[in-house]
Design an enzyme around this catalytic site. Structure first.
Site, short mmCIF file in Angstrom:
data_model
loop_
_atom_site.label_atom_id
_atom_site.label_comp_id
_atom_site.label_asym_id
_atom_site.label_seq_id
_atom_site.Cartn_x
_atom_site.Cartn_y
_atom_site.Cartn_z
N LYS A 1 -8.13 -0.42 -2.99
CA LYS A 1 -7.07 0.23 -2.20
C LYS A 1 -6.16 -0.83 -1.62
O LYS A 1 -6.61 -1.92 -1.24
CB LYS A 1 -7.69 1.02 -1.04
CG LYS A 1 -6.77 2.07 -0.47
CD LYS A 1 -6.77 3.28 -1.37
CE LYS A 1 -5.78 4.33 -0.95
NZ LYS A 1 -5.83 5.49 -1.87
N PRO B 1 0.50 5.13 -6.83
CA PRO B 1 1.05 5.74 -5.61
C PRO B 1 -0.04 6.32 -4.70
O PRO B 1 -1.10 6.70 -5.17
CB PRO B 1 1.94 6.88 -6.15
CG PRO B 1 2.09 6.63 -7.60
CD PRO B 1 0.87 5.88 -8.03
#
Ligand SMILES: NC(=O)c1ccc[n+]([C@@H]2O[C@H](COP(=O)([O-])OP(=O)(O)OC[C@H]3O[C@@H](n4cnc5c(N)ncnc54)[C@H](O)[C@@H]3O)[C@@H](O)[C@H]2O)c1
Length: 337
Positions: free
Chosen positions: A71, A109
């Site tokens: 992440k 995204p």
């Protein structure tokens, strides 16, 4: 420390904290979205990155992907806004940090970023997915996420009601955004009976023949399946006792406020499909097409596999007397070896 690698870098252009957490590369390159969001302190962004990257490892493992979890979080101080030039600086800083990881992690995204931002990151690193189709990418993932949700809904109906047929079944779809609108369209095509809601009244335009109610009425609607398609944190000790559905399955991330809430649903006899299994269609499609150069047909077959994954988890939960959450986590651990 659970994570393989965590970098916190002060962006050379933006001077903002760029956090990249690589949780696992056991099954292959770590993947996970790039979140640009406000945090009281950058350490809160770090906490988020650690939690979200670990969840991505389970999601990728259960989706059968040759990937681990990671992440990126860009922690904006409260009140800080980004004009176009500042945003470009941030995205280039993100690209440089990812490039420095030498292919151990690729991003896409997430909250606060979209396909167009991936084009800017790609100016600094090739380890990016979900760029727009016009830029050679796999584009918006929401329709593929919805296709996976439909596969999961068939599986949960088969498990709960003994039939995977969606026609005539009652669904309450909470949230008619990008994914929810596709889910609604697909369920309507199956002639399901639909109750829908969104906090944004303008979304009524996509409701079609479905019964439009308030979000509160949708949450507590008498339905076969509640389909959370808005934000996370919907299922709590306060909301679970008020539910009037037999099952819950939808794309919204982090539906449980805490893992213990899975037990509350279990005690009430409400079958909950783990969101990280249900919502994997988009990431399956994006990585298959963009990182592994598979055809859309191959990716679609993989997305259909969400149904058998979920069926296996529900069967295993029943056989062992645990919650679907516990069974899903066990299945992910097994895949990770
Ligand atoms: N887009 C994807 O491919 C994808 C993939 C995996 C998971 N998800 C998850 O699915 C969910 C929906 O994603 P999306 O891309 O459709 O987002 P979106 O922002 O397009 O849609 C969310 C919708 O929920 C509505 N909403 C917000 N709060 C609400 C509330 N309290 N009650 C009712 N409606 C509310 C918003 O008005 C909006 O229309 C999110 O939790 C997201 O993290 C999305």
């Amino acid at each position: 420390m659970d994570h393989e690698n965590v970098t916190v870098t002060r962006g050379t252009r933006s001077t903002l904290p760029i956090i990249v957490a690589v949780h696992s590369t056991l099954l292959g390159q770590a993947i996970g979205g790039c979140r640009i969001a406000h945090y009281p302190h950058w350490r809160d962004g770090l906490t988020d990155a650690l939690r979200l990257s670990a969840a991505m490892t389970d999601k990728a493992a259960l989706a059968g992907l040759p990937h681990g979890g990671g992440k990126t979080v860009v922690a904006l101080p409260p009140g800080r806004t980004l004009d176009a030039a500042a945003r470009r600086d941030v995205l280039h800083d993100v690209g440089d940090v990812i490039a420095g990881l030498g292919g151990r992690y690729a991003t896409g995204p997430d909250v606060g970023t979209g396909p167009d931002d991936m084009v800017v990151i790609a100016e600094r690193t090739g380890h990016v997915f979900c760029r727009p189709a016009a830029a050679g990418g796999s584009g918006d993932s929401s329709e593929h996420t919805a296709t996976g949700v439909l596969a999961a809904l068939r599986a949960i109906c088969a498990d709960r009601f003994g039939s995977a047929v969606l026609s005539g079944r009652r669904f309450a779809v909470l949230g008619l955004g990008r994914v929810g609108a596709h889910v609604l369209r697909m369920l309507a095509a199956e002639r399901a009976i639909l109750t829908v809601a969104d906090v944004d009244e303008t979304r009524r335009a996509v409701a079609g023949d479905a019964t439009w109610v308030s979000p509160e009425e949708c949450l507590t609607a008498e339905a076969d399946v509640l389909v959370p398609s808005a934000l996370g944190g919907l299922l709590t000790p306060a909301t679970v006792p008020r539910l009037r559905c037999a099952a819950v399955a939808g794309p919204a991330n982090n539906q449980l406020d805490a893992p213990e809430t899975a037990a509350l649903l279990h005690e009430r006899g409400i079958l909950w499909a783990p969101d990280f299994v249900v919502s994997a269609g988009g990431i399956i499609h994006a990585t298959a097409v963009e990182l592994h150069h598979e055809t859309t047909e191959q990716a679609t077959t993989r997305i259909a596999g969400i149904a058998s994954t979920l069926t296996g988890i529900l069967e295993s939960a029943r056989a062992t007397g645990t919650t679907p959450l516990a069974a899903a986590r066990t299945a992910a651990r097994l895949r990770l070896g």
